[in-house]
Design an enzyme around this catalytic site. Structure first.
Site, PDB file in Angstrom:
ATOM      1  N   GLU A 154      42.419  29.479  10.307  1.00  0.00           N
ATOM      2  CA  GLU A 154      43.537  30.101   9.588  1.00  0.00           C
ATOM      3  C   GLU A 154      43.020  30.815   8.351  1.00  0.00           C
ATOM      4  OE1 GLU A 154      43.497  28.053   6.964  1.00  0.00           O
ATOM      5  OE2 GLU A 154      43.551  25.968   7.588  1.00  0.00           O
ATOM      6  N   HIS A 173      37.048  25.630   8.968  1.00  0.00           N
ATOM      7  CA  HIS A 173      36.941  26.425   7.749  1.00  0.00           C
ATOM      8  C   HIS A 173      35.450  26.740   7.585  1.00  0.00           C
ATOM      9  CE1 HIS A 173      40.638  23.948   6.462  1.00  0.00           C
ATOM     10  NE2 HIS A 173      41.067  25.139   6.833  1.00  0.00           N
TER      11      HIS A 173
END
Length: 334
Positions: free
Chosen positions: A287, A249
């Site tokens: 993601e 992330h």
């Protein structure tokens, strides 16, 4: 060669300096003022032909020459050597490999050398022992490192890119300010008070499946990276995660460090660190939200491919994946 960078001096993470001087067609490479190799270059198909004229301490000389040549010629994939006999150590580490044309070095193998980019404790070699948690079987994870974990001089930017572990007392206010930025909050959705962010970071620090990093340009913090082992993460059920797959992330908090040229420095550096940290890691995933096209485009430039879009409970996401083979074959480092 078409993409040659004008580089005559390369600072090293240990404080040393690699310098190159020219006298006609002859180049002299020196480490910390000590000549290591004299050579001459000519085009080869594919890559560069390197005629070695003199050398000292062949293993160190080969590394220094490989670093300067691959950094200066970012499109060069292969070096073909003549005029040297490589020491067994150089072959054992993959600095050179024998071929029908003699000895050669490959860009993809050179950048998998852990020295000198890795700093301090790594995950490499941590013994494998399977454990179970929440119905998921995965290898027991190593202790988290502390302090600086990666440093490399970025030739294109002309400065250092480094990664260090997050220190809650040192970085809390910075993290709090970044998360409350409207630009960051639009995608992360983690606005909150200083105390809420302290509790969140303390929880992450106690979670063995993730590691929090601060990215720095010339030791000035610019971004936050949450790195996680994928199998026991929330992403695990959505694809066939390998035991050492890792995910990322990412956020850039400082406005002055935004822009594609900055992403082209820090994103390959982050990927490079994770693949070096544990050679058993074969795939990295990310993601981002499915409509974050800017981030998806940045990931694709490094070699990530968009496997699918899917639904988390909290967002619709795109599964982006990058294999070790793909990254080092393209290897955008310099």
């Amino acid at each position: 060669m078409s993409d040659t960078l004008n580089v005559d001096c390369l600072p090293l993470p240990d404080g040393g300096v690699l310098r190159v001087s020219r006298a006609g067609e002859r180049l002299t490479l020196a480490l910390d003022g000590q000549p290591r190799m004299q050579l001459r270059l000519s085009p080869a198909q594919p890559g560069l032909a390197v005629s070695v004229l003199e050398y000292d301490d062949i293993d160190e000389a080969l590394w220094a020459a490989g670093y300067w040549l691959f950094a200066r010629h970012p499109e060069c994939q292969r070096l073909l050597w003549s005029g040297l006999e490589a020491a067994p150590e150089s072959r054992a580490t993959g600095l050179v490999v024998p071929s029908s044309e003699g000895l050669e070095s490959w860009r993809s193998q050179f950048w998998q050398q852990p020295r000198p980019w890795l700093r301090g404790q790594t995950s490499a070699g941590y013994p494998q022992r399977p454990v179970m948690a929440n119905g998921v079987r995965f290898p027991q994870r190593p202790p988290k490192p502390e302090g600086e974990v990666y440093r490399r001089y970025d030739v294109r930017l002309g400065g250092w890119i480094s990664l260090r572990t997050l220190d809650i007392e040192q970085d809390l206010e910075r993290y709090h300010r970044w998360q409350n930025s409207p630009r960051v909050a639009a995608f992360w959705e983690e606005e909150g008070s200083l105390e809420q962010h302290r509790e969140h970071l303390q929880a992450l620090a106690g979670d063995p499946h993730c590691l929090q990093l601060i990215g720095c340009f010339d030791d000035d913090p610019f971004g936050f990276f949450d790195v996680y082992w994928a199998r026991e993460d929330r992403i695990g059920p959505y694809y066939d995660a390998g035991p050492y797959d890792r995910g990322i992330h990412m956020l850039v908090g400082e406005e002055r460090y935004r822009g594609p040229h900055r992403v082209a420095s820090w994103l390959p550096a982050l990927v490079h660190y994770l693949f070096l940290d544990d050679p058993r890691t074969q795939t990295l995933v990310s993601e981002p939200r499915w409509d974050n096209e800017r981030m998806i485009s940045h990931l694709q430039r490094v070699g990530f491919h968009r496997q699918k879009d899917f639904d988390f409970p909290h967002k619709r996401a795109s599964l982006m994946a990058l294999t070790r083979e793909c990254f080092f074959d393209r290897c955008p480092l310099c």
